[in-house]
Scaffold this motif. Structure first.
Motif, PDB file in Angstrom:
ATOM      1  N   ALA A 154       0.920  -1.246   0.031  1.00 41.44           N
ATOM      2  CA  ALA A 154      -0.081  -0.014   0.085  1.00 41.44           C
ATOM      3  C   ALA A 154       0.871   1.165  -0.050  1.00 41.44           C
ATOM      4  CB  ALA A 154      -0.964   0.093   1.265  1.00 41.44           C
ATOM      5  N   TYR A 155       0.517   2.068  -0.799  1.00 34.31           N
ATOM      6  CA  TYR A 155       1.391   3.522  -0.836  1.00 34.31           C
ATOM      7  C   TYR A 155       0.431   4.655  -1.063  1.00 34.31           C
ATOM      8  CZ  TYR A 155       0.532   2.491  -5.883  1.00 34.31           C
ATOM      9  OH  TYR A 155       0.204   2.266  -7.179  1.00 34.31           O
ATOM     10  N   SER A 156       1.100   5.874  -0.792  1.00 33.51           N
ATOM     11  CA  SER A 156       0.207   7.074  -1.002  1.00 33.51           C
ATOM     12  C   SER A 156       0.249   7.409  -2.750  1.00 33.51           C
ATOM     13  CB  SER A 156       0.545   8.158  -0.164  1.00 33.51           C
ATOM     14  OG  SER A 156       0.199   9.549  -0.741  1.00 33.51           O
ATOM     15  N   THR A 157      -0.538   7.772  -3.423  1.00 33.83           N
ATOM     16  CA  THR A 157      -0.606   7.942  -4.637  1.00 33.83           C
ATOM     17  C   THR A 157      -0.198   9.600  -5.024  1.00 33.83           C
ATOM     18  OG1 THR A 157      -2.850   8.564  -4.840  1.00 33.83           O
ATOM     19  CG2 THR A 157      -2.083   6.206  -5.060  1.00 33.83           C
ATOM     20  N   LYS A 179       6.244   9.709   0.592  1.00 36.84           N
ATOM     21  CA  LYS A 179       6.896   8.441   0.533  1.00 36.84           C
ATOM     22  C   LYS A 179       6.427   7.355   1.432  1.00 36.84           C
ATOM     23  CE  LYS A 179      11.094  10.878  -0.322  1.00 36.84           C
ATOM     24  NZ  LYS A 179      12.776  11.214   0.011  1.00 36.84           N
ATOM     25  N   TRP A 180       5.077   7.638   1.684  1.00 36.70           N
ATOM     26  CA  TRP A 180       4.315   6.602   2.756  1.00 36.70           C
ATOM     27  C   TRP A 180       4.117   5.079   2.037  1.00 36.70           C
ATOM     28  CZ3 TRP A 180       0.087   3.500   2.878  1.00 36.70           C
ATOM     29  CH2 TRP A 180      -0.352   3.121   4.037  1.00 36.70           C
ATOM     30  N   LEU A 181       4.495   4.075   2.630  1.00 30.38           N
ATOM     31  CA  LEU A 181       4.308   2.952   1.962  1.00 30.38           C
ATOM     32  C   LEU A 181       4.461   1.870   3.050  1.00 30.38           C
ATOM     33  CD1 LEU A 181       6.217   1.575  -1.214  1.00 30.38           C
ATOM     34  CD2 LEU A 181       6.317   0.185   0.867  1.00 30.38           C
ATOM     35  N   LYS A 182       3.544   0.811   3.032  1.00 30.32           N
ATOM     36  CA  LYS A 182       3.462  -0.351   3.788  1.00 30.32           C
ATOM     37  C   LYS A 182       3.556  -1.662   2.927  1.00 30.32           C
ATOM     38  CE  LYS A 182       1.806   1.345   8.558  1.00 30.32           C
ATOM     39  NZ  LYS A 182       0.725   1.073   9.455  1.00 30.32           N
ATOM     40  N   ASN A 236      -8.063  -2.896   8.605  1.00 28.52           N
ATOM     41  CA  ASN A 236      -7.787  -2.094   9.985  1.00 28.52           C
ATOM     42  C   ASN A 236      -6.475  -1.075   9.665  1.00 28.52           C
ATOM     43  OD1 ASN A 236     -10.293  -3.054  10.626  1.00 28.52           O
ATOM     44  ND2 ASN A 236      -9.447  -4.793  11.880  1.00 28.52           N
ATOM     45  N   GLU A 237      -5.327  -1.696   9.462  1.00 28.02           N
ATOM     46  CA  GLU A 237      -4.121  -0.899   9.624  1.00 28.02           C
ATOM     47  C   GLU A 237      -4.398   0.097   8.772  1.00 28.02           C
ATOM     48  OE1 GLU A 237      -0.105  -2.714   9.886  1.00 28.02           O
ATOM     49  OE2 GLU A 237      -1.112  -4.646  10.245  1.00 28.02           O
ATOM     50  N   LEU A 238      -4.883  -0.085   7.630  1.00 25.45           N
ATOM     51  CA  LEU A 238      -4.938   1.083   6.337  1.00 25.45           C
ATOM     52  C   LEU A 238      -5.877   2.082   7.009  1.00 25.45           C
ATOM     53  CD1 LEU A 238      -5.206  -1.090   3.117  1.00 25.45           C
ATOM     54  CD2 LEU A 238      -3.236   0.434   3.846  1.00 25.45           C
ATOM     55  N   CYS A 239      -6.960   2.033   7.660  1.00 20.14           N
ATOM     56  CA  CYS A 239      -7.806   3.081   8.055  1.00 20.14           C
ATOM     57  C   CYS A 239      -7.298   3.276   9.168  1.00 20.14           C
ATOM     58  CB  CYS A 239      -9.092   2.209   8.809  1.00 20.14           C
ATOM     59  SG  CYS A 239     -10.097   1.266   7.447  1.00 20.14           S
ATOM     60  N   ALA A 240      -6.320   2.912   9.934  1.00 21.97           N
ATOM     61  CA  ALA A 240      -5.643   3.521  10.872  1.00 21.97           C
ATOM     62  C   ALA A 240      -4.295   4.307  10.511  1.00 21.97           C
ATOM     63  CB  ALA A 240      -5.017   2.560  11.916  1.00 21.97           C
ATOM     64  N   ALA A 288       1.145  13.194   5.477  1.00 26.39           N
ATOM     65  CA  ALA A 288       2.219  13.052   4.429  1.00 26.39           C
ATOM     66  C   ALA A 288       1.936  13.815   3.101  1.00 26.39           C
ATOM     67  CB  ALA A 288       2.514  11.616   4.216  1.00 26.39           C
ATOM     68  N   THR A 289       0.483  13.705   2.716  1.00 25.43           N
ATOM     69  CA  THR A 289       0.072  14.544   1.721  1.00 25.43           C
ATOM     70  C   THR A 289       0.171  15.816   1.814  1.00 25.43           C
ATOM     71  OG1 THR A 289      -1.245  12.462   1.098  1.00 25.43           O
ATOM     72  CG2 THR A 289      -1.966  14.582  -0.110  1.00 25.43           C
TER      73      THR A 289
END
Length: 210
Positions: free
Chosen positions: A61-64, A69-72, A91-95, A103-104
């Motif tokens: 998962a990453y910020s578009t 640079k957020w990525l998991k 749940n992790e994504l929602c959190a 970051a955006t």
């Protein structure tokens, strides 16, 4: 999720495994070691390591938004593990929404600041280029004007010479006068036109130069 736009990539994980070269292809090491030709050492062969598909998946998962640079990543430890863990991943994504949003916003602020500095630099470059152009136009205009003035003075001096020479022919005998006048005509023809006013008509002021 809410105001956060998240990209997802799912791919199969590769892993480094030992293989053996036999009969023109690489085969898993267990199968390789059990082959009769290998046991009997009746063929030239060797072992090596290669990246091979593992059967396990990875969810990334990453910020578009550009500049973030957020990525998991979540990786299966065994095949089909995600069928049991997808809920916890969601749940992790929602959190992570607030982290992604922050970051955006940082990326947006940095992009705006970069654009401001870029526009400022472009304006400075444009102003310097304009100042340089104006200075060059001023120099070119002055140099051309001085050249015209010098030509004008030279033309006037030459014209005075011919007028004085023509005037002095009046004191000569008819034969000498005709000879001198003929030479004066040839001299004028040799020098051509020396009308500095023609050049001055074409002169451009600094403002007229592009």
């Amino acid at each position: 999720i809410e105001n956060a736009i998240i990209g997802l990539t799912i791919f199969e994980i590769s892993e480094e495994t030992e293989v053996g070269y036999l009969n023109g292809e690489y085969i898993p090491i267990a199968q390789y070691l059990q082959h009769p030709k290998v046991k009997n050492k009746s063929v030239y062969t060797w072992t090596t390591k290669q990246d091979t598909p593992s059967g396990r998946l990875c969810i990334q998962a990453y910020s578009t938004h550009p500049g973030t640079k957020w990525l998991k990543q979540w990786r299966e430890s065994k095949p089909e593990e995600f069928t049991k863990t997808l809920k916890s991943i969601v749940n992790e994504l929602c959190a992570s929404v607030s982290e992604i949003t922050q970051a955006t916003q940082i990326a947006i602020t940095e992009a705006e600041e970069w654009k401001r500095k870029w526009d400022e630099q472009r304006e400075n470059d444009r102003r310097k280029a304009e100042e340089k152009r104006q200075a060059e136009n001023l120099k070119d205009s002055r140099d051309e004007l001085f050249s015209i003035i010098e030509t004008w003075a030279e033309a006037k001096r030459i014209d005075e010479f011919f007028k004085d020479a023509q005037l002095r022919t009046n004191d000569l005998s008819e034969i000498d006068r005709q000879s001198v006048e003929s030479k004066l005509a040839e001299a004028r023809k040799l020098l051509g036109t020396l009308n500095a006013l023609d050049r001055f008509k074409k002169w451009k002021s600094p403002e007229e130069r592009e």
